[in-house]
Design a protein around this motif. Structure first.
Motif, mmCIF file in Angstrom:
data_model
loop_
_atom_site.group_PDB
_atom_site.id
_atom_site.type_symbol
_atom_site.label_atom_id
_atom_site.label_comp_id
_atom_site.label_asym_id
_atom_site.label_seq_id
_atom_site.Cartn_x
_atom_site.Cartn_y
_atom_site.Cartn_z
ATOM 1 N N UNK A 25 14.546 -22.547 -9.452
ATOM 2 C CA UNK A 25 14.557 -21.145 -9.022
ATOM 3 C C UNK A 25 13.961 -20.997 -7.625
ATOM 4 N N UNK A 26 12.890 -21.719 -7.335
ATOM 5 C CA UNK A 26 12.290 -21.653 -5.992
ATOM 6 C C UNK A 26 13.264 -22.121 -4.929
ATOM 7 N N UNK A 27 13.976 -23.200 -5.215
ATOM 8 C CA UNK A 27 14.925 -23.749 -4.241
ATOM 9 C C UNK A 27 16.132 -22.855 -4.027
ATOM 10 N N UNK A 28 16.552 -22.140 -5.058
ATOM 11 C CA UNK A 28 17.787 -21.343 -4.975
ATOM 12 C C UNK A 28 17.546 -19.871 -4.682
ATOM 13 N N UNK A 86 13.047 -14.276 -3.838
ATOM 14 C CA UNK A 86 12.917 -13.161 -4.779
ATOM 15 C C UNK A 86 11.675 -13.291 -5.659
ATOM 16 N N UNK A 87 10.797 -14.267 -5.345
ATOM 17 C CA UNK A 87 9.596 -14.482 -6.162
ATOM 18 C C UNK A 87 8.452 -13.613 -5.670
ATOM 19 N N UNK A 144 16.245 -11.248 -9.917
ATOM 20 C CA UNK A 144 17.561 -11.712 -9.475
ATOM 21 C C UNK A 144 18.656 -11.082 -10.329
ATOM 22 N N UNK A 145 19.877 -11.223 -9.856
ATOM 23 C CA UNK A 145 21.038 -10.748 -10.610
ATOM 24 C C UNK A 145 21.246 -11.636 -11.837
ATOM 25 N N UNK A 146 21.650 -11.038 -12.915
ATOM 26 C CA UNK A 146 21.919 -11.779 -14.155
ATOM 27 C C UNK A 146 22.921 -12.894 -13.888
ATOM 28 N N UNK A 147 23.953 -12.622 -13.119
ATOM 29 C CA UNK A 147 24.989 -13.619 -12.834
ATOM 30 C C UNK A 147 24.399 -14.836 -12.122
ATOM 31 N N UNK A 148 23.454 -14.610 -11.209
ATOM 32 C CA UNK A 148 22.826 -15.729 -10.491
ATOM 33 C C UNK A 148 22.002 -16.602 -11.433
ATOM 34 N N UNK A 149 21.239 -15.975 -12.304
ATOM 35 C CA UNK A 149 20.421 -16.728 -13.264
ATOM 36 C C UNK A 149 21.326 -17.506 -14.216
ATOM 37 N N UNK A 192 24.155 -24.878 -14.528
ATOM 38 C CA UNK A 192 24.280 -26.027 -13.622
ATOM 39 C C UNK A 192 23.706 -27.302 -14.260
ATOM 40 N N UNK A 193 24.326 -28.412 -13.941
ATOM 41 C CA UNK A 193 23.822 -29.696 -14.424
ATOM 42 C C UNK A 193 22.607 -30.103 -13.594
#
Length: 71
Positions: free
Chosen positions: A37-40, A44-45, A57-62, A68-69
């Motif tokens: 989350x910090x890298x991406x 927003x933290x 963040x947006x639900x879609x982003x989370x 993601x693998x």
């Protein structure tokens, strides 16, 4: 905040490591998910008092990051 947004809560140990984090996928340890989350979406933290913080963040982003693998 609208219903397409999410807040991911984080709790830190006194040494700064992550103890608990919300929305964590099964493939990730708490610290690993925090690092992703910090890298991406680190901008927003928000640090809170008492060894806590929150990502907004947006639900879609989370959901996309959760799917993601591991790199």
């Amino acid at each position: 905040m609208n219903d397409t947004s999410v807040m991911v809560h984080v709790r830190f140990a006194p040494d700064g490591s992550v103890v608990e984090i919300g929305e964590r996928p099964q493939w990730a340890a708490a610290q690993e998910w925090y690092d992703v989350l910090c890298n991406r979406i680190g901008g927003s933290f928000e640090f809170l008092s008492g060894g806590r913080g929150v990502f907004r963040a947006a639900r879609a982003d989370i959901d996309s990051l959760k799917a993601a693998a591991v790199q």
